[in-house]
Design a protein around this motif. Structure first.
Motif, PDB file in Angstrom:
ATOM      1  N   SER A   1       2.644   2.790  -3.256  1.00 21.20           N
ATOM      2  CA  SER A   1       3.132   3.916  -2.159  1.00 21.20           C
ATOM      3  C   SER A   1       4.363   4.592  -2.556  1.00 21.20           C
ATOM      4  N   LEU A   2       4.910   5.541  -1.817  1.00 22.48           N
ATOM      5  CA  LEU A   2       6.066   6.377  -2.333  1.00 22.48           C
ATOM      6  C   LEU A   2       7.142   5.372  -2.761  1.00 22.48           C
ATOM      7  N   ASN A   3       7.637   5.706  -4.129  1.00 19.91           N
ATOM      8  CA  ASN A   3       8.521   4.778  -4.473  1.00 19.91           C
ATOM      9  C   ASN A   3       8.435   3.268  -4.759  1.00 19.91           C
ATOM     10  N   HIS A   4       7.216   2.983  -4.597  1.00 21.11           N
ATOM     11  CA  HIS A   4       6.874   1.568  -4.719  1.00 21.11           C
ATOM     12  C   HIS A   4       5.921   1.364  -5.923  1.00 21.11           C
ATOM     13  N   PHE A   5       6.441   0.943  -7.143  1.00 18.43           N
ATOM     14  CA  PHE A   5       5.453   0.700  -8.194  1.00 18.43           C
ATOM     15  C   PHE A   5       5.361  -0.730  -8.642  1.00 18.43           C
ATOM     16  N   VAL A   6       4.485  -1.194  -9.104  1.00 17.92           N
ATOM     17  CA  VAL A   6       4.363  -2.540  -9.766  1.00 17.92           C
ATOM     18  C   VAL A   6       4.159  -2.772 -10.974  1.00 17.92           C
TER      19      VAL A   6
END
Length: 349
Positions: free
Chosen positions: A272-277
């Motif tokens: 999601s926005l600004n959420h990376f794994v």
């Protein structure tokens, strides 16, 4: 990349996450290389190679054409019509040029004087202008694409680094020494924003998600950040290995790829926005810093070579700088063979 040394140490790669080096294109030849640019519609990868530009057919992995007539080709930009290419040519280090070439005939059409050390270059489709950045003069020259004439010079506060264009009137420039990004309006040819990037120190590579209007920057302090292209608000995305090179965004699969000179390719997926794994840290080859992604085919192209030391008469600094071995230049093709993941959330929360 041209004139770039790389770190010897490397992070320990994470466990396999589906990505692997699918093939290696052994392109050979002499000279270094600059930042690669992809034309996915034509299945062509453009690679500046000092005295020429190699054009690689991405279906076959073979050099399908060359543009000659350069002295020190560094960076390349392509127009949106498919007709022209623009290359920054360092020449002899005393007078540089932008060379304009025809992408059909592969002939140079114009040589535009732009200062002593032209480097990064970008094309803006909305104004049909080319921006070329000079590292020693701390400025940007604006070229009118309809006349191939330099029409403006924009003063910058310090040495410009990586750049990215949104293709719609804004050019973003990393100022590594100040840990800032500048936004230049391509129409007014003015700097319209200066954004500090804390917690990012020393921004190096830049890429952009043009749909969400986010810039991604790698940093010398081993951080990866996202910058809102409207407000300049900076968010920490991830920690990354030391010595990051290029960063590239796959807009179809919402993936970020980060290269580094020690031979680790870091792959992250947007949830999601600004959420990376972080999916994987793939061991590839040392020196593999020049990177671009083919969002159409889901492939990442990473350039490297074998490195040695200069043996001729030269300065002590250059003698011990890693130098590409003639004939060893290679492009690695990396892709995933795992099952596709579900699509990213489109929420801007």
């Amino acid at each position: 990349m041209l004139g770039t040394s790389y770190a010897v140490g490397a992070a320990t790669p994470t466990q396999p996450g589906g990505f692997q080096t699918e093939t290696r294109w052994h392109l050979g030849g002499t000279g270094g290389w600059g930042k690669m640019v992809l034309d996915p519609a034509a299945n062509q990868l453009f690679i500046p190679r000092s005295d020429r530009v190699d054009i690689v057919d991405t279906d076959s992995g073979k050099v399908s054409g060359q543009v000659s007539g350069f002295i020190g080709a560094h960076d390349i930009a392509l127009d949106k019509s498919g007709k022209f290419g623009y290359v920054s040519d360092l020449a002899d280090g005393r007078a540089g040029f932008v060379r304009v070439f025809d992408r059909t005939t592969l002939q140079i059409l114009a040589s535009i004087p732009v200062g002593r050390t032209p480097d990064r270059i970008a094309f803006d489709a909305s104004t049909n202008t080319v921006f070329v950045f000079d590292g020693s003069a701390h400025n940007a020259t604006v070229i009118d694409g309809s006349t191939n004439k330099a029409v403006e010079t924009i003063a910058l506060p310090a040495r410009p680094g990586s750049i990215v264009s949104d293709g719609n009137g804004s050019i973003f420039v990393a100022i590594r020494s100040l840990s800032e990004i500048l936004r230049i309006d391509a129409s007014t040819r003015k700097i319209t924003a200066v954004w500090p990037l804390a917690p990012c120190d020393g921004p190096s590579g830049l890429t952009m998600d043009k749909t969400r209007r986010q810039i991604f920057a790698t940093c010398e302090n081993q951080k990866l950040v996202a910058v809102d292209a409207g407000s300049g608000v900076t968010s920490l995305i991830s920690e990354i290995p030391k010595g990051a090179g290029d960063v590239s965004f796959d807009s179809q699969r919402h993936l970020l790829f980060v290269s580094n000179g020690a031979g680790i390719l870091t792959i992250l997926r947007e949830r999601s926005l600004n959420h990376f794994v972080k999916l994987q840290e793939l061991a590839i080859l040392p020196g593999a810093q020049s990177l671009t992604v083919n969002s159409t085919d889901g492939e990442a192209y990473v350039a490297t070579a074998e490195f040695g030391q200069r043996t001729g008469a030269t300065s002590e600094e250059l003698r011990y700088r890693p130098t590409p071995v003639d004939g060893s230049f290679t492009v690695l093709v990396v892709r995933s063979h795992s099952k596709p993941h579900s699509s990213v959330s489109t929420s801007k929360k």
